[in-house]
Design a protein around this motif. Structure first.
Motif, PDB file in Angstrom:
ATOM      1  N   TYR A 190      -8.848   0.218  -4.372  1.00 49.88           N
ATOM      2  CA  TYR A 190      -8.473  -0.033  -5.680  1.00 49.88           C
ATOM      3  C   TYR A 190      -7.324   0.382  -6.400  1.00 49.88           C
ATOM      4  CZ  TYR A 190      -9.458  -2.975 -10.088  1.00 49.88           C
ATOM      5  OH  TYR A 190      -9.321  -3.420 -11.295  1.00 49.88           O
ATOM      6  N   LYS A 191      -6.052  -0.218  -6.954  1.00 47.18           N
ATOM      7  CA  LYS A 191      -4.762   0.110  -7.459  1.00 47.18           C
ATOM      8  C   LYS A 191      -5.094   1.490  -7.328  1.00 47.18           C
ATOM      9  CE  LYS A 191      -4.534  -1.386 -11.724  1.00 47.18           C
ATOM     10  NZ  LYS A 191      -4.330  -2.224 -12.695  1.00 47.18           N
ATOM     11  N   SER A 213      -2.481  -3.699  -6.304  1.00 49.91           N
ATOM     12  CA  SER A 213      -1.895  -4.388  -7.822  1.00 49.91           C
ATOM     13  C   SER A 213      -3.232  -4.439  -8.557  1.00 49.91           C
ATOM     14  CB  SER A 213      -1.231  -5.699  -7.635  1.00 49.91           C
ATOM     15  OG  SER A 213      -2.325  -6.813  -6.927  1.00 49.91           O
ATOM     16  N   GLY A 214      -4.368  -4.744  -7.745  1.00 52.81           N
ATOM     17  CA  GLY A 214      -5.488  -4.766  -8.330  1.00 52.81           C
ATOM     18  C   GLY A 214      -5.725  -6.389  -8.526  1.00 52.81           C
TER      19      GLY A 214
END
Lengths: 188, 161
Positions: free
Chosen positions: A111-112, A137-138
């Motif tokens: 995640y990100k 980008s999430g």
């Protein structure tokens, strides 16, 4: 007769404030012991969101993660993690234990994160993941209802989200919740 | 003396700068070109609760997730969604928890009607107590024994005459 009644009434009304207090105290006791940081997932018993994430570049098993990968007919675990997330670091050995003891494939949703950092994290602490999808980008995280890493999902073979563990895994959560849950889901 | 004053002035200026610093964190978002739509984005964002800094709306919060969620709101608004549609989109993912103002539904009746019910219970209790007090006043007369009544009558008669 009525005199006796009113005496009883007076005796009972004396306890009304005590009863109100007891009610309030028990409501507060329950309310204040809840963890407000744990927001129940809206996605339990719902199908996993539509997503298709690229693989982590340079990782040995070069495979991304998509909705189709969670429709294999077998249980799967999806762990949302990031190299910048300190609790993920703490959780990582426990995630490896969960993967080894349950025998259920664990997939990672990165995640990100920056790919080089993510790879360094796995090189240093070990790589329990079958597949890793990179959510730079999430956006996929939002579709999964992720609001803090780490989060761990249990997915049925038909791609339904069965359970969500919020925050880092703990020995207690693995032994008393996740392993029994997986065993029961496998038995079905 | 002057250096102390300089320090105080400097600290004060620093305080004045704080709000701009807070704004600086949020600049890597691109507001929509149409100011009316961007206003709509802000209005919608105010009704959505931030999951990280709880009890702040995503409009007020500077957390990364709030920023991402504001961008999602922008995307939905740009795609033509109205406020309710954007909120439904968020509720699908995060549950009713994300709404700053929970909707009136079977699950929230206690929340919305509870205070009203408490006021009604209080009013009822006051009315009952007042009635009882008034009734107690008359009950003193009723509770008099025949002997007392005769005495009272005699006294009243005596006063009348």
């Amino acid at each position: 007769m009525s005199e006796q009644n009113s005496v009883w009434r007076a005796r009972l009304t004396r306890f009304v404030p005590l009863a109100v207090f007891a009610l309030l105290a028990s409501a507060l006791y329950v309310g204040l012991s809840l963890n407000p940081k744990e927001i129940p997932s809206a996605l339990i018993d719902k199908p996993v969101p539509q997503f298709d994430l690229p693989a982590l570049v340079g990782r040995d098993a070069d495979s991304g993660l998509s909705t189709a990968d969670l429709h294999t007919g077998d249980l799967a675990i999806v762990n949302v993690w990031a190299s910048w997330c300190v609790p993920c670091r703490v959780e990582h050995p426990l995630l490896k234990r969960l993967a080894a003891q349950s025998g259920v494939p664990v997939h990672g949703l990165n995640y990100k994160d920056r790919p080089d950092n993510a790879r360094a994290f796995l090189d240093e602490l070990g790589d329990p993941f079958v597949r890793v999808g990179v959510d730079a980008s999430g956006r996929a995280g939002i579709d999964w209802g992720v609001y803090g890493v780490p989060e761990t999902f249990i997915i049925s073979g038909e791609g339904t989200i069965l359970h969500k563990h919020i925050g880092p895994l703990t020995d207690q959560a693995i032994d008393s919740i996740l392993l029994p849950f997986l065993a029961e889901a496998q038995g079905k | 003396m002057t250096s102390l004053r300089m320090m105080i002035v400097g600290a004060f200026m620093g305080l004045l700068l704080l709000p701009t610093l807070a704004l600086a964190v949020a600049v890597d978002e691109n507001p929509l070109a149409d100011p009316a739509l961007e206003q709509q984005v802000q209005d919608i964002s105010k009704t959505l609760r931030c999951l990280v800094c709880q009890n702040q709306s995503i409009e007020d919060s500077n957390s990364d997730l709030a920023k991402d969620l504001r961008n999602v709101v922008r995307e939905r608004v740009a795609a033509g969604d109205n406020g309710d549609q954007v909120r439904a989109y968020m509720v699908d993912r995060y549950g009713e928890w994300v709404l700053m103002s929970p909707p009136v539904s079977q699950r929230t009746y206690v929340l919305w009607l509870g205070p009203l019910a408490l006021v009604l219970v209080g009013l009822f209790a006051i009315i009952v107590m007042m009635r009882r007090r008034a009734a107690d006043g008359t009950q003193i007369d009723i509770a008099l024994s025949d002997e007392d009544k005769a005495r009272a009558k005699a006294l009243l008669k005596g006063n009348d005459e």
